[in-house]
Write a protein that holds these residues in place. Sequence first.
Motif, PDB file in Angstrom:
ATOM      1  N   ARG A 276       0.832  -1.217   0.000  1.00 49.06           N
ATOM      2  CA  ARG A 276       0.000   0.000   0.000  1.00 49.06           C
ATOM      3  C   ARG A 276       0.863   1.263   0.000  1.00 49.06           C
ATOM      4  NH1 ARG A 276      -3.914   2.689  -1.119  1.00 49.06           N
ATOM      5  NH2 ARG A 276      -5.044   3.945   0.337  1.00 49.06           N
ATOM      6  N   GLN A 277       1.946   1.271   0.790  1.00 47.89           N
ATOM      7  CA  GLN A 277       2.862   2.403   0.803  1.00 47.89           C
ATOM      8  C   GLN A 277       4.272   1.905   0.503  1.00 47.89           C
ATOM      9  OE1 GLN A 277       2.324   4.555   4.511  1.00 47.89           O
ATOM     10  NE2 GLN A 277       0.905   5.906   3.454  1.00 47.89           N
ATOM     11  N   VAL A 278       4.992   2.713  -0.272  1.00 46.04           N
ATOM     12  CA  VAL A 278       6.343   2.356  -0.679  1.00 46.04           C
ATOM     13  C   VAL A 278       7.237   3.571  -0.445  1.00 46.04           C
ATOM     14  CG1 VAL A 278       7.808   1.661  -2.620  1.00 46.04           C
ATOM     15  CG2 VAL A 278       5.475   0.784  -2.459  1.00 46.04           C
ATOM     16  N   GLU A 279       8.389   3.348   0.173  1.00 51.57           N
ATOM     17  CA  GLU A 279       9.348   4.428   0.343  1.00 51.57           C
ATOM     18  C   GLU A 279      10.333   4.401  -0.817  1.00 51.57           C
ATOM     19  OE1 GLU A 279      11.081   4.225   4.267  1.00 51.57           O
ATOM     20  OE2 GLU A 279       9.392   5.370   5.085  1.00 51.57           O
ATOM     21  N   ILE A 280      10.502   5.578  -1.441  1.00 53.04           N
ATOM     22  CA  ILE A 280      11.407   5.741  -2.575  1.00 53.04           C
ATOM     23  C   ILE A 280      12.513   6.682  -2.125  1.00 53.04           C
ATOM     24  CG2 ILE A 280      11.622   6.558  -4.954  1.00 53.04           C
ATOM     25  CD1 ILE A 280       9.660   4.229  -4.788  1.00 53.04           C
ATOM     26  N   ILE A 281      13.755   6.288  -2.344  1.00 59.90           N
ATOM     27  CA  ILE A 281      14.879   7.150  -1.970  1.00 59.90           C
ATOM     28  C   ILE A 281      15.321   7.964  -3.180  1.00 59.90           C
ATOM     29  CG2 ILE A 281      16.681   5.448  -2.450  1.00 59.90           C
ATOM     30  CD1 ILE A 281      18.061   6.541   0.161  1.00 59.90           C
ATOM     31  N   GLY A 282      15.694   9.200  -2.921  1.00 61.67           N
ATOM     32  CA  GLY A 282      16.224  10.062  -3.971  1.00 61.67           C
ATOM     33  C   GLY A 282      17.739  10.088  -3.922  1.00 61.67           C
ATOM     34  N   LYS A 283      18.356  10.679  -4.918  1.00 61.55           N
ATOM     35  CA  LYS A 283      19.819  10.817  -4.984  1.00 61.55           C
ATOM     36  C   LYS A 283      20.349  11.566  -3.755  1.00 61.55           C
ATOM     37  CE  LYS A 283      23.715  10.898  -7.497  1.00 61.55           C
ATOM     38  NZ  LYS A 283      24.392   9.711  -7.959  1.00 61.55           N
ATOM     39  N   SER A 284      19.547  12.502  -3.239  1.00 60.55           N
ATOM     40  CA  SER A 284      19.932  13.307  -2.077  1.00 60.55           C
ATOM     41  C   SER A 284      19.948  12.504  -0.786  1.00 60.55           C
ATOM     42  CB  SER A 284      18.940  14.458  -1.911  1.00 60.55           C
ATOM     43  OG  SER A 284      17.655  13.933  -1.553  1.00 60.55           O
ATOM     44  N   GLY A 285      19.350  11.312  -0.813  1.00 58.46           N
ATOM     45  CA  GLY A 285      19.201  10.521   0.407  1.00 58.46           C
ATOM     46  C   GLY A 285      17.840  10.713   1.057  1.00 58.46           C
ATOM     47  N   ASN A 286      17.055  11.674   0.561  1.00 55.44           N
ATOM     48  CA  ASN A 286      15.705  11.877   1.090  1.00 55.44           C
ATOM     49  C   ASN A 286      14.834  10.671   0.778  1.00 55.44           C
ATOM     50  OD1 ASN A 286      16.238  14.445   2.080  1.00 55.44           O
ATOM     51  ND2 ASN A 286      15.513  15.474   0.225  1.00 55.44           N
TER      52      ASN A 286
ATOM     53  N   GLN B 227      10.893  15.147  -8.145  1.00 56.13           N
ATOM     54  CA  GLN B 227      10.947  14.370  -9.385  1.00 56.13           C
ATOM     55  C   GLN B 227      12.391  14.242  -9.866  1.00 56.13           C
ATOM     56  OE1 GLN B 227       9.260  16.296 -12.814  1.00 56.13           O
ATOM     57  NE2 GLN B 227       9.082  14.375 -13.948  1.00 56.13           N
ATOM     58  N   GLU B 228      13.116  15.348  -9.893  1.00 54.36           N
ATOM     59  CA  GLU B 228      14.514  15.313 -10.339  1.00 54.36           C
ATOM     60  C   GLU B 228      15.374  14.454  -9.416  1.00 54.36           C
ATOM     61  OE1 GLU B 228      15.603  19.448 -10.678  1.00 54.36           O
ATOM     62  OE2 GLU B 228      14.372  19.718 -12.469  1.00 54.36           O
ATOM     63  N   ASP B 229      15.133  14.520  -8.114  1.00 54.25           N
ATOM     64  CA  ASP B 229      15.885  13.731  -7.134  1.00 54.25           C
ATOM     65  C   ASP B 229      15.687  12.233  -7.384  1.00 54.25           C
ATOM     66  OD1 ASP B 229      17.566  13.424  -4.868  1.00 54.25           O
ATOM     67  OD2 ASP B 229      15.842  13.428  -3.495  1.00 54.25           O
ATOM     68  N   VAL B 230      14.447  11.841  -7.626  1.00 53.11           N
ATOM     69  CA  VAL B 230      14.130  10.423  -7.880  1.00 53.11           C
ATOM     70  C   VAL B 230      14.725   9.981  -9.219  1.00 53.11           C
ATOM     71  CG1 VAL B 230      12.241   8.807  -8.343  1.00 53.11           C
ATOM     72  CG2 VAL B 230      12.088  10.388  -6.404  1.00 53.11           C
ATOM     73  N   ILE B 231      14.597  10.816 -10.247  1.00 55.70           N
ATOM     74  CA  ILE B 231      15.142  10.469 -11.564  1.00 55.70           C
ATOM     75  C   ILE B 231      16.656  10.299 -11.499  1.00 55.70           C
ATOM     76  CG2 ILE B 231      15.568  11.356 -13.895  1.00 55.70           C
ATOM     77  CD1 ILE B 231      12.709  12.562 -13.774  1.00 55.70           C
ATOM     78  N   GLU B 232      17.334  11.203 -10.801  1.00 51.82           N
ATOM     79  CA  GLU B 232      18.798  11.102 -10.692  1.00 51.82           C
ATOM     80  C   GLU B 232      19.225   9.800 -10.017  1.00 51.82           C
ATOM     81  OE1 GLU B 232      20.836  14.507  -9.051  1.00 51.82           O
ATOM     82  OE2 GLU B 232      19.495  15.871 -10.123  1.00 51.82           O
ATOM     83  N   GLU B 233      18.477   9.372  -9.014  1.00 52.42           N
ATOM     84  CA  GLU B 233      18.844   8.152  -8.278  1.00 52.42           C
ATOM     85  C   GLU B 233      18.511   6.883  -9.060  1.00 52.42           C
ATOM     86  OE1 GLU B 233      20.163   5.539  -5.284  1.00 52.42           O
ATOM     87  OE2 GLU B 233      20.642   7.632  -5.705  1.00 52.42           O
ATOM     88  N   HIS B 234      17.352   6.849  -9.714  1.00 53.95           N
ATOM     89  CA  HIS B 234      16.851   5.590 -10.280  1.00 53.95           C
ATOM     90  C   HIS B 234      16.967   5.488 -11.795  1.00 53.95           C
ATOM     91  CE1 HIS B 234      15.318   4.205  -6.414  1.00 53.95           C
ATOM     92  NE2 HIS B 234      15.026   5.475  -6.190  1.00 53.95           N
ATOM     93  N   GLN B 235      17.180   6.604 -12.488  1.00 54.37           N
ATOM     94  CA  GLN B 235      17.305   6.600 -13.946  1.00 54.37           C
ATOM     95  C   GLN B 235      16.179   5.782 -14.612  1.00 54.37           C
ATOM     96  OE1 GLN B 235      19.862   8.418 -15.605  1.00 54.37           O
ATOM     97  NE2 GLN B 235      20.013   9.224 -13.530  1.00 54.37           N
ATOM     98  N   PRO B 236      14.919   6.143 -14.365  1.00 56.79           N
ATOM     99  CA  PRO B 236      13.811   5.374 -14.944  1.00 56.79           C
ATOM    100  C   PRO B 236      13.891   5.340 -16.473  1.00 56.79           C
ATOM    101  CG  PRO B 236      13.007   6.964 -13.323  1.00 56.79           C
ATOM    102  CD  PRO B 236      14.444   7.285 -13.579  1.00 56.79           C
ATOM    103  N   PRO B 237      13.688   4.176 -17.065  1.00 52.34           N
ATOM    104  CA  PRO B 237      13.847   4.047 -18.518  1.00 52.34           C
ATOM    105  C   PRO B 237      12.893   4.925 -19.323  1.00 52.34           C
ATOM    106  CG  PRO B 237      12.879   2.051 -17.587  1.00 52.34           C
ATOM    107  CD  PRO B 237      13.320   2.908 -16.443  1.00 52.34           C
ATOM    108  N   MET B 238      11.670   5.119 -18.857  1.00 51.42           N
ATOM    109  CA  MET B 238      10.713   5.922 -19.612  1.00 51.42           C
ATOM    110  C   MET B 238      11.058   7.416 -19.540  1.00 51.42           C
ATOM    111  SD  MET B 238       7.194   3.849 -18.816  1.00 51.42           S
ATOM    112  CE  MET B 238       6.155   5.056 -19.629  1.00 51.42           C
ATOM    113  N   ASN B 239      11.700   7.874 -18.474  1.00 50.62           N
ATOM    114  CA  ASN B 239      12.166   9.262 -18.414  1.00 50.62           C
ATOM    115  C   ASN B 239      13.311   9.463 -19.384  1.00 50.62           C
ATOM    116  OD1 ASN B 239      11.086   8.835 -15.347  1.00 50.62           O
ATOM    117  ND2 ASN B 239      10.796  10.949 -16.018  1.00 50.62           N
TER     118      ASN B 239
END
Length: 109
Positions: free
Chosen positions: A3-13, A92-104
Amino acid sequence: MARQVEIIGKSGNLYRYTALEEDRILPPAGANYIICKPASGKGVDILYAGETDSLARLAWRDQLAQARDQYGDDADVLTRLNVRSAVRVAEQEDVIEEHQPPMNREARA
């Protein structure tokens, strides 16, 4: 999917996202959203990270349909309400930098 998922960003947030119930009436509020699928093991594989000024506008539906076409029917949407535009874009930018999503990556190419 949890139900809830924690996503980490490049910043560590850490950002806590909630699974979207598509049949529910969505708020006309700003939000970040993640298109993802369950990862082998724990967590999720992030396919796309986006943001919108109104979750109710359903801007995420096109990305979800594309993800299901490319990556399978188990692709899903997670959301996190976030009223301020600057905060949404930074997250959004923090998450993209950390995970490099293929669709982005495809969208930027």
